[in-house]
Design an enzyme around this catalytic site. Structure first.
Site, mmCIF file in Angstrom:
data_model
loop_
_atom_site.group_PDB
_atom_site.id
_atom_site.type_symbol
_atom_site.label_atom_id
_atom_site.label_comp_id
_atom_site.label_asym_id
_atom_site.label_seq_id
_atom_site.Cartn_x
_atom_site.Cartn_y
_atom_site.Cartn_z
ATOM 1 N N ASP A 135 63.049 18.221 -12.622
ATOM 2 C CA ASP A 135 61.632 18.403 -12.901
ATOM 3 C C ASP A 135 61.561 20.113 -13.334
ATOM 4 O OD1 ASP A 135 61.046 16.069 -11.920
ATOM 5 O OD2 ASP A 135 60.690 16.911 -9.992
ATOM 6 N N GLU A 149 52.707 11.225 -15.606
ATOM 7 C CA GLU A 149 53.264 12.133 -14.715
ATOM 8 C C GLU A 149 53.771 13.337 -15.376
ATOM 9 O OE1 GLU A 149 55.948 10.892 -11.493
ATOM 10 O OE2 GLU A 149 57.445 10.557 -13.017
HETATM 11 O O1 FUB Z 1 60.691 14.790 -8.503
HETATM 12 C C1 FUB Z 1 59.653 13.934 -7.982
HETATM 13 C C2 FUB Z 1 58.970 13.325 -9.070
HETATM 14 O O2 FUB Z 1 59.590 12.417 -10.073
HETATM 15 C C3 FUB Z 1 58.233 14.179 -9.784
HETATM 16 O O3 FUB Z 1 56.999 15.076 -9.222
HETATM 17 C C4 FUB Z 1 57.671 13.467 -10.921
HETATM 18 O O4 FUB Z 1 57.338 14.492 -12.233
HETATM 19 C C5 FUB Z 1 59.011 12.653 -11.241
HETATM 20 O O5 FUB Z 1 60.052 13.482 -11.935
#
Ligand code: FUB
Length: 324
Positions: free
Chosen positions: A16, A224
């Site tokens: 991330d 996301e």
């Molecule tokens: O790392 C946890 C979660 O997985 C992140 O917040 C999302 O974007 C995905 O990468």
């Protein structure tokens, strides 16, 4: 297009990435994956991270990647429950602000702030999360005119389906396939960078037909991992499509949008999640992201990668092969 890829932190699991250039150096702010033994599920409980490191370099593809060590940990955050997910950092008036999602003691994701006078921390957390904050994956745009915007939100384990109009629903609700997709959010930050200056607003992404992308267009719609960068005066909003594993982007004329869908930046990588940052350094553009090749496909043990990113003459991003 296949690209020359570099794993940035081969001796640990980092994911991330958020990336910015501060004081002429590249700073990388990743999540710090670890093996906690928690079983994999759709709620993302297996992403049980409990601290952040910061990395810096002055040569992205070949130089030393300096590890500045632990800069913030769950145990130091007064309101903490569990799970430090994707963070970002912004600079204003001599201070650095780290924004991080974390579940509170009732297992609800909120977004917190921690401050430092150095880009490499350590960061000192505020005693409460940002008022009115919810969900995950904060990404900050410094618009260059004194205004800072946070883009945030994530479906499934990121809890965005539990909210409409910035209010918690009695129970989570996904949209039918023919309805507008659940949007990411954007909000201007207060002058002191510690609160929202307004109510968060939905990010509308329009398809080629000029209509908002629907929930059923799951190869294109937001899931996301919001990121925002500017190129030739345009605003490039990029994100992950989650369960279809693309990194996509949409372009607009201002920080709030609407944005028009343009295409795929990165095709699916090995691993369930895909998440990125786009940054310019010394006249070249880079895509920072992660995959699970080094952990042999363990979705919760991800490794940071980088490659160059290119635009065509019309400002379209040239699609990169995620397995390349
Ligand atoms: O790392 C946890 C979660 O997985 C992140 O917040 C999302 O974007 C995905 O990468």
């Amino acid at each position: 297009m296949k690209k020359n890829m570099r794993y940035l932190v081969p001796n640990d699991y980092m994911a991330d990435p958020a990336v910015h250039v501060f004081d002429g150096k590249v700073y990388i702010y990743p999540s710090h994956d670890r093996e906690s033994g928690i079983e994999e599920n759709d709620n993302g409980d297996h992403f049980d991270m409990n601290d952040y490191h910061v990395f810096s370099t002055d040569d992205i593809m070949n130089g030393e990647i300096k590890d500045h060590g632990v800069v913030l940990a769950v145990k130091d955050i007064p309101w903490a429950g569990r799970q430090l997910w994707d963070c970002d950092v912004a600079y204003k008036n001599g201070k650095y602000y780290m924004y991080f999602p974390l579940k509170d003691q009732t297992d609800i994701f909120r977004i917190g702030v921690a401050t430092s006078d150095k880009p490499y921390g350590p960061f000192v957390p505020e005693k409460d999360p940002i008022r009115g904050s919810y969900s995950i994956d904060p990404a900050i745009l410094d618009d260059g005119d004194g205004n800072y915007y946070m883009y945030f939100g994530g479906l499934w384990g990121g809890q965005l389906q539990r909210y409409r109009d910035n209010k918690a629903l009695e129970s989570a609700k996904f949209e039918d396939d023919d309805k507008a997709a659940i949007p990411s959010r954007v909000v201007k930050l207060s002058d002191d960078m510690l609160q929202f200056a307004e109510e968060p607003k939905p990010i509308v992404i329009l398809g080629e037909d000029g209509k908002p992308l629907t929930a059923g267009q799951n190869e294109k719609r937001f899931f996301e991992a919001s990121w925002m960068h500017k190129y030739n005066g345009k605003y490039y909003f990029s994100y992950s499509t989650g369960d279809t594993h693309n990194l996509c982007y949409a372009v607009g004329d201002n920080p709030y949008g609407p944005f028009t869908y343009k295409g795929v930046i990165l095709t699916p990588v090995v691993g369930w999640t895909t998440h990125h940052a786009i940054a310019e350094f010394k006249g070249k553009w880079y895509l920072f992201h992660h995959d699970c090749v080094p952990s042999n496909g363990k979705t919760w043990l991800r490794s940071l990668k980088v490659c160059e990113l290119e635009y065509d003459k019309d400002g379209n991003i040239i699609t990169i092969d995620g397995e390349g």
